[in-house]
Scaffold this active site. Structure first.
Site, PDB file in Angstrom:
ATOM      1  N   TYR A 110       0.814  -1.225   0.000  1.00  0.00           N
ATOM      2  CA  TYR A 110       0.000   0.000   0.000  1.00  0.00           C
ATOM      3  C   TYR A 110       0.844   1.270   0.000  1.00  0.00           C
ATOM      4  CZ  TYR A 110      -0.487  -0.004   5.292  1.00  0.00           C
ATOM      5  OH  TYR A 110      -0.323   0.011   6.637  1.00  0.00           O
ATOM      6  N   GLU A 111       0.213   2.358  -0.389  1.00  0.00           N
ATOM      7  CA  GLU A 111       0.921   3.637  -0.651  1.00  0.00           C
ATOM      8  C   GLU A 111       2.019   3.475  -1.701  1.00  0.00           C
ATOM      9  OE1 GLU A 111      -0.324   6.259   0.332  1.00  0.00           O
ATOM     10  OE2 GLU A 111      -1.611   5.491   1.917  1.00  0.00           O
ATOM     11  N   GLY A 112       1.747   2.648  -2.697  1.00  0.00           N
ATOM     12  CA  GLY A 112       2.728   2.438  -3.755  1.00  0.00           C
ATOM     13  C   GLY A 112       3.568   1.211  -3.486  1.00  0.00           C
TER      14      GLY A 112
END
Lengths: 601, 601
Positions: free
Chosen positions: B443-445
């Site tokens: 998550y978040e890239g």
């Protein structure tokens, strides 16, 4: 698609790398050449794909349930086990004397990969039963063999291994369960065992527990452990099941993974059955030699657990490839397409998938070559050949177990990563492999235990002789590769050479220092296991490369052999290159492991 | 003991590596020197150890529950969030204008590590709220800021980030949610968002959703995305909450880990609230600049997720050390003790624990040095200093995120392994970290997205200038290390030199080939991220070594600094040595990644 047995690659390894047609020339394996292998492995694939694989996810979501000592397994497991037994799949490489098919391990191991790949949790019942059978074949009296083996191999009964106690895990010297001899030659067993896979369930009419315990006058430590058969139900003279023995399941564990496999706490001797106090058991072989017999069983089990890692890795790979083909996200970095592309076109996704694939195929190649060595060790009429193959096989067992299982954690983790956020959602299924894989480097001897075995019994004991024999064979292959026209061949020659030199330096270090500086050597034991495994698996991938390039020239199965060449090359560039770092850590990193006192952690 | 905030090492990094007393000299940070840091971080540790950490396991076992759109969080979470807010912990480094404490990120980041280490699932609500606040601070109108920020920072309301849709994960160009402007300047939002952390819950009286959506005439792709505030309840003129907006939680995901954190599917515009059809939203900044604003928020969030990896790693380490001290199993390999020993005395267990410790401390050191660079970038009155620090910080963000999170998977996995069979039993607790960690590299890239950022914006764009500046600083340090008397210093100098040369070769490769051969460069992007991270973290560990050796000479805190020296040395021998393999794979392994066509996988 849930899982498709990797029949083609298994047959490739069995034929081209393990040399099944040579194995088939050994006494007792007359008809077990490539045609047999093909028929058996294809049939195994059909059966497991169709019957076993569909129960994998449902078993995870509906674990076995305990209710007042009675365990009900996941829906469908009972019926599938019956079908598995009826198909003869429990006895593929068991002796024909007891109803097995007597096929080479080279074929049996391929079938095991398929079974575990299709459903790891389900497969464990069959594997433990096979291990228990192996111990009886090794050391059981003829009476015990006749009474138990046929029904274990035909699936009417199942088997377990009872080693672990709360205070005795890796360290079996600490086993405390008691066995007291009775007037009739039987024993009364009492104690508690934990982590007993399929220790209680409803899939068979009886469960044959093999139990480690101590007699009252036994010496301390591992030299005082004996092995007993303790059936859940006593067996009548006519072979039917009789009284309920005094062994009961107190609970099932709540585990991270392999939810479909019931892991039991078993209590022996609580006076709960129909036989009075103490579970009735029968000695296997002689008193105080239990650990020795158990090791036979454990070596077979270690090999099989390595195969579990490989089977699970293949399944995780298949799932990730399928998702990567379907999932459309982001433009290609080379601008080859204006809109978003399937993520399999993105280089990092390819890198992850190839890592998964290379580790899986490398592990498989190593394991199946190992199986052939086992067959030669046990069946070759030439004592020298048998001896050499036995030494080679024994060197490989900790590698097959340690590498196959540690890789499965890396592979399953990459599988989740390929799925992105969807990988973290349980319903996707990729997370199950990540959870399931985590037990594999632990049970049947942790990776550190495998590495201890590799350092002690497999390297130091013979002064590195087997290791150097392997290195010499690899050096020969480097010459062959370097002389080939292909760039891939030349590159692999270079990679193998570098890895082999790293390996030899480490072997020398181990042999030179194991007595004087044991802490230094064991500080690098697991890195050594990885280094040796990368090399041996890379060697087999290099052999595969040669076959594949030649087949491509001959115009055979272009797709399969193109992929094999690419995977072998990737193995060279991305996996074999890992040895340089390991070498440095082993040769120069021992002090930094051992210096810090325990109380400063 | 469940978790003890690593206050001592945090303070060490904040003081000796991040240089908090220099940071405190920046305008606006007048009182924020070491004494403040110590008071805040110690207090944070007490609060989180006592209030937040005990809810970690119970939250895992009692996940948030959905019932007809209403979400009830895990027992105790609501009360703990209230305490967190009342203690001022939500606003540690938020501006004082809106009720924050305005402390440097160098201190705030340490508090974040403590919060996430004590309870990852719980911490996410605060972190998402902080991210949403950051976006409003960056681009929101004064009216939006005044209306929402104070209540988000005082904990009355919480915030979310609504980016992902089923077809749009990493690729936000594919966002389809719609926003139609109304006569009063507000917008009506419709669409479905998935993976919304704390998208619905009972911990605050309102939820401020920040939502990416497209206006009807917006350009295609990422240039047509706008950012909106969509509150769960509309806010009345007097600041009280009013009508229920048309955004509802359709379900919660069933996830591998972070069970205590509700992950929502949110439906906007189903005509279910009190406002008619379409959720009412307010534009943040200008139309079509949403992604730009979101990136501000995402960069803050990426840093924080890196800290999540570090916090979780420390927790896993603490748990493993505790078990390794207690668990007695097997004799020492050096025969130093006749009976079985606590497993922490076995070299391979030490190796595993030190790997966990080194990765954690190295990641922490890098992250806190990054936080100080952020503070200089945003507060230095010297434009050149600010610029250099900004460039350095931005180079570090993908490293902190990618390395901190990938390491947490390795560390948590080793944590399970140290526990042996007990690690696989959920009640032990080690398995939770292994499950929780797996989302962090996603998550978040994902790590690949971080690596793309590292290659593209952070390396290729400036021709490797920042990377080379870092390398030059490391080269200077090598000189200092080589000139020291200690063997550890000389060894680390050697390790850093080798790693730096590997790094520079890769940076040159990236810069030279990114345009002409993008697939080749991106095939090695994640390995490059690891290589750069090993080097930068190793650099900070080497700086730590120097400080620690000097403190030891001065007779200060012998235990802490002895352990720091040992950990730095281990980092050199066992982690920095990983760069050689990565270099080979990057420079020579691209073809073997890119050659295999997608349909042959």
């Amino acid at each position: 698609m849930t899982y498709r047995a990797p029949v083609k690659d298994l047959l490739f390894c069995v034929k081209e790398l393990a040399g099944i047609d040579h194995v088939a020339q050994l006494p007792g394996f007359d008809d077990a050449g490539f045609e047999t292998a093909q028929a058996v492995i294809e049939e195994s694939g059909k059966f497991c794909d169709g019957v076993v694989a569909p129960l994998n996810w449902s078993g995870d979501q509906n674990p076995a349930k305990w209710n007042n000592g009675v365990v009900t397994t996941s829906p469908g497991f009972k019926e599938a086990y019956k079908s598995l037994a009826e198909g003869g799949w429990l006895g593929v490489h068991q002796p024909t004397d007891f109803g097995g098919q007597g096929l080479p391990k080279t074929i049996g191991a391929a079938c095991i990969e398929i079974l575990v790949g299709s459903n790891l949790s389900f497969s464990l019942c069959a594997m433990l039963t096979g291990g228990a059978a192996e111990a009886l074949i090794t050391a059981g009296s003829e009476e015990l063999q006749q009474r138990y083996l046929p029904k274990m191999i035909d699936g009417t009964w199942t088997g377990t291994m009872n080693l672990t106690e709360p205070q005795a895990g890796s360290d079996l010297a600490l086993v405390r369960s008691k066995a007291v001899k009775q007037g009739d030659g039987s024993y009364r067993i009492s104690g508690q065992k934990i982590f007993i896979t399929y220790g209680e369930h409803d899939m068979s009419e009886n469960i044959v527990h093999l139990v480690l315990a101590r007699t009252p006058d036994a010496p301390e430590g591992v030299k005082g452990i004996s092995l007993f058969v303790v059936p859940k139900f006593l067996v009548n003279e006519d072979g039917s099941v009789g009284k309920r023995n005094d062994v009961f399941c107190a609970s099932l564990e709540h585990k991270l993974g392999i939810h479909g496999s019931p892991t039991a706490v078993l209590v022996f001797g609580d006076n709960k059955g129909d036989v009075g106090e103490g579970a009735i058991g029968y000695i296997v072989g002689e008193e105080n030699r239990g650990l020795e017999y158990m090791f036979v069983m454990m070596n077979a089990a270690r090999y099989d657990v390595g195969m579990q890692g490989i089977g699970l890795s293949d399944r995780a790979y298949q799932k990730a490839v399928e998702y990567a083909r379907d999932r459309v996200q982001s433009r290609p970095v080379d601008g080859s397409q204006p809109g978003s592309a399937a993520i399999i076109h993105h280089p990092d996704v390819k890198r992850m998938l190839l890592t998964m694939r290379a580790l899986t195929e490398g592990g498989r190649a190593m394991a199946l070559v190992g199986a052939a060595a086992y067959d030669f060790a046990h069946h070759s009429p030439d004592a020298e050949v048998a001896k050499q193959n036995k030494a080679f096989y024994e060197y490989l067992v900790p590698l097959i177990k340690g590498y196959g299982t540690e890789n499965s954690v890396e592979v399953a983790s990459l599988g989740v990563q390929v799925h992105g956020g969807m990988g973290f959602i349980e319903e996707t299924g990729a997370a199950q492999y990540y959870r399931d894989a985590r037990i594999l480097p632990i049970y049947e001897g942790t990776t550190a235990i495998q590495a201890n075995d590799l350092v002690g019994r497999k390297t130091a004991r013979d002064g590195g002789a087997v290791a150097k024999t392997i290195a010499a064979q690899i050096a020969d292959l480097e010459g062959v590769l370097a002389g080939r026209e292909s760039a891939a061949g030349k590159t692999l020659a270079k990679r193998l050479k570098a890895a082999r030199e790293d390996f030899l330096a480490v072997v020398d270090f181990v042999v030179a220092n194991v007595k004087a500086k044991p802490n230094d050597v064991f500080a690098g034991s697991v890195p050594y296991l990885f280094l040796a495994s990368h090399l041996v698996a890379g060697w087999q991938m290099a052999r595969a490369l040669i076959v594949a390039e030649d087949k491509l020239k001959a115009g055979e199965d272009t797709e399969f052999f193109t992929a094999k060449v690419a995977t072998a090359r990737f193995f060279g560039d991305h996996i074999l290159t890992r040895t340089a770092s390991l070498r440095a850590a082993i040769l120069e990193g021992a002090d930094s492991v051992t210096t810090l006192p325990a109380d400063l952690f």
